[in-house]
Design a protein around this motif. Sequence first.
Motif, PDB file in Angstrom:
ATOM      1  N   ARG A 194       0.858  -1.182   0.000  1.00  0.00           N
ATOM      2  CA  ARG A 194       0.000   0.000   0.000  1.00  0.00           C
ATOM      3  C   ARG A 194       0.893   1.231   0.000  1.00  0.00           C
ATOM      4  O   ARG A 194       1.870   1.300   0.757  1.00  0.00           O
ATOM      5  CB  ARG A 194      -0.908   0.035   1.223  1.00  0.00           C
ATOM      6  N   ALA A 195       0.554   2.200  -0.839  1.00  0.00           N
ATOM      7  CA  ALA A 195       1.279   3.466  -0.892  1.00  0.00           C
ATOM      8  C   ALA A 195       0.327   4.578  -0.505  1.00  0.00           C
ATOM      9  O   ALA A 195      -0.870   4.536  -0.841  1.00  0.00           O
ATOM     10  CB  ALA A 195       1.851   3.722  -2.278  1.00  0.00           C
ATOM     11  N   CYS A 210       3.633  -2.685   3.940  1.00  0.00           N
ATOM     12  CA  CYS A 210       3.581  -4.076   3.488  1.00  0.00           C
ATOM     13  C   CYS A 210       2.561  -4.796   4.389  1.00  0.00           C
ATOM     14  O   CYS A 210       2.868  -5.164   5.542  1.00  0.00           O
ATOM     15  CB  CYS A 210       4.957  -4.715   3.595  1.00  0.00           C
ATOM     16  N   GLU A 211       1.355  -4.996   3.880  1.00  0.00           N
ATOM     17  CA  GLU A 211       0.252  -5.486   4.708  1.00  0.00           C
ATOM     18  C   GLU A 211       0.127  -7.005   4.598  1.00  0.00           C
ATOM     19  O   GLU A 211       0.079  -7.562   3.503  1.00  0.00           O
ATOM     20  CB  GLU A 211      -1.068  -4.842   4.274  1.00  0.00           C
ATOM     21  N   SER A 254      10.105   7.475  -9.685  1.00  0.00           N
ATOM     22  CA  SER A 254       9.004   6.754 -10.322  1.00  0.00           C
ATOM     23  C   SER A 254       9.471   5.352 -10.707  1.00  0.00           C
ATOM     24  O   SER A 254      10.637   5.138 -11.053  1.00  0.00           O
ATOM     25  CB  SER A 254       8.527   7.502 -11.565  1.00  0.00           C
ATOM     26  N   GLY A 255       8.569   4.361 -10.605  1.00  0.00           N
ATOM     27  CA  GLY A 255       8.953   3.000 -10.971  1.00  0.00           C
ATOM     28  C   GLY A 255       8.019   1.967 -10.377  1.00  0.00           C
ATOM     29  O   GLY A 255       6.906   2.263  -9.922  1.00  0.00           O
ATOM     30  N   SER A 256       8.487   0.711 -10.399  1.00  0.00           N
ATOM     31  CA  SER A 256       7.709  -0.426  -9.920  1.00  0.00           C
ATOM     32  C   SER A 256       8.144  -0.758  -8.498  1.00  0.00           C
ATOM     33  O   SER A 256       9.313  -1.046  -8.247  1.00  0.00           O
ATOM     34  CB  SER A 256       7.932  -1.625 -10.846  1.00  0.00           C
ATOM     35  N   TYR A 257       7.192  -0.734  -7.575  1.00  0.00           N
ATOM     36  CA  TYR A 257       7.475  -0.961  -6.162  1.00  0.00           C
ATOM     37  C   TYR A 257       6.857  -2.294  -5.712  1.00  0.00           C
ATOM     38  O   TYR A 257       5.779  -2.683  -6.181  1.00  0.00           O
ATOM     39  CB  TYR A 257       6.917   0.180  -5.304  1.00  0.00           C
ATOM     40  N   LYS A 269       8.922 -16.995   3.259  1.00  0.00           N
ATOM     41  CA  LYS A 269       9.080 -15.670   2.651  1.00  0.00           C
ATOM     42  C   LYS A 269       8.045 -15.519   1.547  1.00  0.00           C
ATOM     43  O   LYS A 269       7.866 -16.414   0.721  1.00  0.00           O
ATOM     44  CB  LYS A 269      10.478 -15.493   2.067  1.00  0.00           C
ATOM     45  N   LYS A 270       7.402 -14.355   1.541  1.00  0.00           N
ATOM     46  CA  LYS A 270       6.384 -14.107   0.520  1.00  0.00           C
ATOM     47  C   LYS A 270       6.551 -12.699  -0.029  1.00  0.00           C
ATOM     48  O   LYS A 270       6.949 -11.778   0.681  1.00  0.00           O
ATOM     49  CB  LYS A 270       4.980 -14.287   1.099  1.00  0.00           C
ATOM     50  N   ARG A 271       6.198 -12.549  -1.297  1.00  0.00           N
ATOM     51  CA  ARG A 271       6.385 -11.287  -2.008  1.00  0.00           C
ATOM     52  C   ARG A 271       5.032 -10.762  -2.475  1.00  0.00           C
ATOM     53  O   ARG A 271       4.160 -11.522  -2.896  1.00  0.00           O
ATOM     54  CB  ARG A 271       7.305 -11.501  -3.204  1.00  0.00           C
ATOM     55  N   SER A 272       4.940  -9.432  -2.434  1.00  0.00           N
ATOM     56  CA  SER A 272       3.699  -8.797  -2.914  1.00  0.00           C
ATOM     57  C   SER A 272       3.723  -8.653  -4.430  1.00  0.00           C
ATOM     58  O   SER A 272       4.760  -8.852  -5.081  1.00  0.00           O
ATOM     59  CB  SER A 272       3.545  -7.420  -2.271  1.00  0.00           C
TER      60      SER A 272
END
Length: 639
Positions: A194-195, A210-211, A254-257, A269-272
């Motif tokens: 979430r941003a 990071c929820e 600016s970019g991919s987060y 381990k898990k990635r959003s």
Amino acid sequence: MLLWLLLLILTPGREQSGVAPKAVLLLKPPWSTTFKGEKVTLICRESHSLAQGNTLWYRDKNLWRAKHNEIQITESGNYQCKTQGSSLSDAVHVEFSSDWLILQASHPVFEGDDVTLRCQGKNDKNAYNKVYYKDGKQLPSSYNLDSIKLNSVSRDNSKYHCTAYRMLLTVRYKQTSKYLNIQVQELFPHPVLRASSSTPIEGSTMTLTCETQLSPQKPNVQLQFSFFRDSQTLGSGWSRSPKLQIPAMWTEDSGSYWCEAETVSHSVKKRSLRSQIHVQRVPVSNVNLEIQPTGGQLIEGENMVLICSVAQGSGNVTFSWHREGTVRSLGRKTQRSLLAELQVLTVKERDAGRYYCAADNVHGPILSTRIRVTVRIPVSRPVLTLSTPGPQAAVGDLLELHCEAPRGSPPILYQFYHEDVTLGNSSALSGGGASFNLSLTAEHSGNYSCDADNGLGAQRSHRVSLSVTGTSGNRTGLTAAAVTGLLLSILGPAAAAALLHHARTRRKTGGLSATGTSSYSSSECQEPALSKPSRIDPQEPIHADPLALMELEPMYSNVNPGDSNPVYSQIWSIRHTKENSANCPRMHQKDEELTVFYSELKKIHLDDSAGQASNRGRVHEDDEENYENVLCVSLASDH
């Protein structure tokens, strides 16, 4: 009660995320597979305690019964439960098998947990040589064990089974269990990034979160988080906080987060998913120029600071400073700031003018209003000039004092002094010098000076000395008639005629000095010679050597006072001392000896006829020449 049951029944297969945490379903004994004919107790719990009140039970997603929080089952199926204080639990498959050999797994099992597998025969005493397999391959070190432990399992859908030998009478039979999918529950779901804004403005802060949420059955598990932009790690890396605050976002950010969450033991381990964030740039606006010192009023030699600022604008802003009439900028700076400074060291007079600045952050330059800068110049040391009508200052003359500073910004106030006493002042409003007139008296001899001041510090001139003599009528010499009469009265007719006959004339090398004396050389004594009258330029300064070792005593003045056009002359008597008499051999060395000096100035008679004027012209042929006549007379006293 019926209303409560109705609310629980609505959407029984959907998790009420955000409303209440999931219920937890436990098995007793803790095996998900058992032999047919045995019983299994299902226990429904809320997050941290047993469920209160009635519990809804579901089998294969259908409402099965409403009862207390514990029930016993004997049939295979997928079981779930739901309480008033929780949402629907995850499904648990319970298998009642009629096979002779079964593979059992402990329940519950979460990601990263260790799990126990047990190969169980219906009559376990007759089962031996047990072997365990994963996806058809024998697990290492698993031969002839009643149970084995698997470390840190995951939800990878692996299939497990086991084999064993059974003795029936004297015959050995190999038995194989059915495949088992270990029901590994999710320790925490994949995180969601979430941003605080997906389109932040340049320069603004942004918070990334990071929820995710741990299972209520694993409250003691600790997680850590990390954030990324494209392939770059943000911040300090792994942190226990699920939040990351970025103080200022810029267009290059600016970019991919995305983010990651993992257990501190690194077991899970898990990635959003990735989120695109585009940073918005704000154009500059309201460009303003400020000059220090305030108001743009500077003194030559001071430092000047030009401050260019913008009310709005983000990112790298390019500031530049300009002066009207100059092609090149005075300076340029690019920085992430709403203002920038330029210092101009030691300003000169040429630095005066109208200044402005410009600001640009890619959208085009915006100009400020123009501010006029003035550079005032302190006055330099003034020069004092004294001017009188004649070659020598005399009582009654009008003295002009002119004071002028070569440099200095107007208006300039000039003060005039005589022996450091103020005479008066005069202002030069447009620059240049100023004058002050003074009618001379005998007390005005002495030193004169002046001050120049334009408010930036006064400067004083060098001192100029002035000597004031008697009245202005004492400047002229004797007429020829006066000289002749004087000689006759002193020498007698014969001696005067002889003296005039032998008079010699020499070119004059000097004139009347500022003190009214003539040029004189003590090294020679000459016989007198009548001079021809000369025209003296009153503006030309007149210089003379001092009369050495002589004592001057005025004897006559204003000859022919009754004449309508008088020619003024003056006679001095000089009494010789031993020193100056030695240079004149015809003089007797007595105190009574007298030397007479005289000069003649031409007098023009307005009533002369043309002929008379012509005759006088022949007598005085070189009127434009100036001669000095020195008469050395030795007079013997008879008494």
